[in-house]
Design an enzyme around this catalytic site. Structure first.
Site, PDB file in Angstrom:
ATOM      1  CG  ASP A  69      -5.520  -0.275   5.274  1.00  0.00           C
ATOM      2  OD1 ASP A  69      -5.427  -0.697   6.465  1.00  0.00           O
ATOM      3  OD2 ASP A  69      -4.630   0.075   4.639  1.00  0.00           O
TER       4      ASP A  69
ATOM      5  CG  HIS B  98      -1.740   0.925   1.428  1.00  0.00           C
ATOM      6  ND1 HIS B  98      -2.386   1.316   2.690  1.00  0.00           N
ATOM      7  CD2 HIS B  98      -2.072   2.093   0.664  1.00  0.00           C
ATOM      8  CE1 HIS B  98      -3.333   2.498   2.613  1.00  0.00           C
ATOM      9  NE2 HIS B  98      -3.058   2.883   1.224  1.00  0.00           N
TER      10      HIS B  98
HETATM   11  C1  DX5 Z   1      -3.138   3.010   7.907  1.00  0.00           C
HETATM   12  C2  DX5 Z   1      -2.770   1.912   7.187  1.00  0.00           C
HETATM   13  C3  DX5 Z   1      -3.154   0.615   7.756  1.00  0.00           C
HETATM   14  C4  DX5 Z   1      -3.188   0.543   9.098  1.00  0.00           C
HETATM   15  C5  DX5 Z   1      -4.204  -0.349   9.742  1.00  0.00           C
HETATM   16  O1  DX5 Z   1      -2.516   4.417   7.382  1.00  0.00           O
HETATM   17  O2  DX5 Z   1      -2.853   2.001   5.948  1.00  0.00           O
HETATM   18  O3  DX5 Z   1      -2.913  -0.242   6.965  1.00  0.00           O
HETATM   19  O4  DX5 Z   1      -1.995  -0.201   9.565  1.00  0.00           O
HETATM   20  O5  DX5 Z   1      -3.919  -0.546  11.262  1.00  0.00           O
HETATM   21  P1  DX5 Z   1      -5.352  -0.622  12.009  1.00  0.00           P
HETATM   22  O6  DX5 Z   1      -5.924  -2.019  11.573  1.00  0.00           O
HETATM   23  O7  DX5 Z   1      -4.846  -0.351  13.327  1.00  0.00           O
HETATM   24  O8  DX5 Z   1      -6.287   0.349  11.837  1.00  0.00           O
HETATM   25 ZN    ZN Z   2      -2.726   0.130   4.700  1.00  0.00          ZN
END
Ligand code: DX5
Ligand code: ZN
Length: 220
Positions: free
Chosen positions: A174, A65
Site C-alpha cells: 500500500d 486498514h
Molecule cells: C496511505 C493509505 C493508502 C493510500 C494509498 O496512508 O494507507 O491506502 O490511500 O494512496 P496512493 O496509492 O495514492 O499512495
Molecule cells: Zn491504506
C-alpha cells in the site's frame, strides 16, 4: 495472480457509489478503506458510518486498514459493520496476537500492517495468527505519496519468511503504486495491490484499474 484494491481515500466522496461501480467494472476485487484517527497518523478520514453505507453499495471484499491508536478497541466493530478484512498496525498494538484472534473469531480476515521503518522481525511471532500482512510502501497518512523503493526487498523477504514457514499468509502492499512500478512489486511476491491516486487521480477509475491490471500482469 494479484488483485487490485483501490483505496477510496482518493475517490470523490460526493459520488462514491458511482466510483465504486467503476472500480467493479474495471476488474477490482477488493475495496481498500483507510481509517485514520489523527493520532496514529496526522490525518482524519472515515469510519464506521461510512463503512456501513459502502457495505450496502457493493459486494466487493472490503479491506479496512486501521491507522488508529488502540486498534483492539475497534477492530471487531469494523467486522460487524461489514469489513471482510481488517488490518491493524504492529506499531499501534501491544497485544497484537489478541486483536488478530478477535478479528478472526468475529469472522474477518486478520491482517498485520507494518510501517516502512519497522523491521519484519516485529511481526514474526504474530504471523501464524494473520491471514495477510500489509506492507506500507509510504509512511501512512496521505494518498499520493512517493513509493519507498526499499519496500520491494521487504516484500521479497516477507515472501521468503512465509514460504519457509509453510504459511498461507497473503501479502498486500500500500502506497505510491502505479502502472510504472506494479510489475516489479507483483514479481517480488505481493498479491493484493492497493492503489489510490493511480485509480482515481485521472477521473477514470474503470480505465485506470484496467491499466494497472495490464501493467502488473507478469505473464504477458
Ligand atoms: C496511505 C493509505 C493508502 C493510500 C494509498 O496512508 O494507507 O491506502 O490511500 O494512496 P496512493 O496509492 O495514492 O499512495
Ligand atoms: Zn491504506
Amino acid at each position: 495472480m494479484f488483485e487490485i484494491a483501490p483505496s477510496i481515500l482518493s475517490a470523490d466522496f460526493t459520488r462514491l457509489g458511482e466510483d465504486i461501480r467503476q472500480i467493479e467494472a474495471g476488474g477490482a476485487s477488493v475495496l481498500h478503506f483507510d481509517v485514520m484517527d489523527g493520532r496514529f497518523v496526522p490525518n482524519i478520514t472515515i469510519g464506521l458510518p461510512v463503512l456501513k453505507s459502502v457495505r450496502k453499495a457493493t459486494e466487493l471484499t472490503i479491506d479496512c486498514h486501521l491507522m488508529i491508536v488502540e486498534p483492539n478497541r475497534y477492530a471487531v466493530e469494523f467486522v460487524k459493520a461489514g469489513a471482510n478484512m481488517v488490518s491493524v498496525h504492529v506499531e499501534a498494538d501491544v497485544h497484537l496476537q489478541r486483536t488478530l484472534t478477535a478479528i478472526r473469531e468475529a469472522g474477518g480476515q486478520a491482517g498485520i500492517a507494518i510501517n516502512p521503518a519497522t523491521p519484519l522481525v516485529a511481526l514474526e511471532e504474530a504471523l501464524p495468527y494473520a491471514d495477510f500482512v500489509l506492507i506500507m510502501s509510504v509512511n501512512p497518512g496521505f494518498g499520493g505519496q512517493k513509493f519507498i523503493p526499499t519496500s520491494i526487498d521487504k516484500v521479497r523477504r516477507l515472501r521468503r519468511m512465509i514460504d519457509e514457514r509453510g504459511l498461507a499468509t497473503r501479502i498486500e502492499i500500500d502506497g505510491g503504486i502505479d502502472a510504472d512500478n506494479i510489475k516489479e512489486i507483483v514479481e517480488a511476491g505481493a498479491e493484493i495491490i492497493v492503489a489510490g491516486s493511480a485509480v482515481f487521480g485521472e477521473g477514470k477509475p474503470e480505465e485506470s484499474v484496467k491499466k494497472l491490471i495490464d501493467a502488473g500482469s507478469v505473464w504477458v
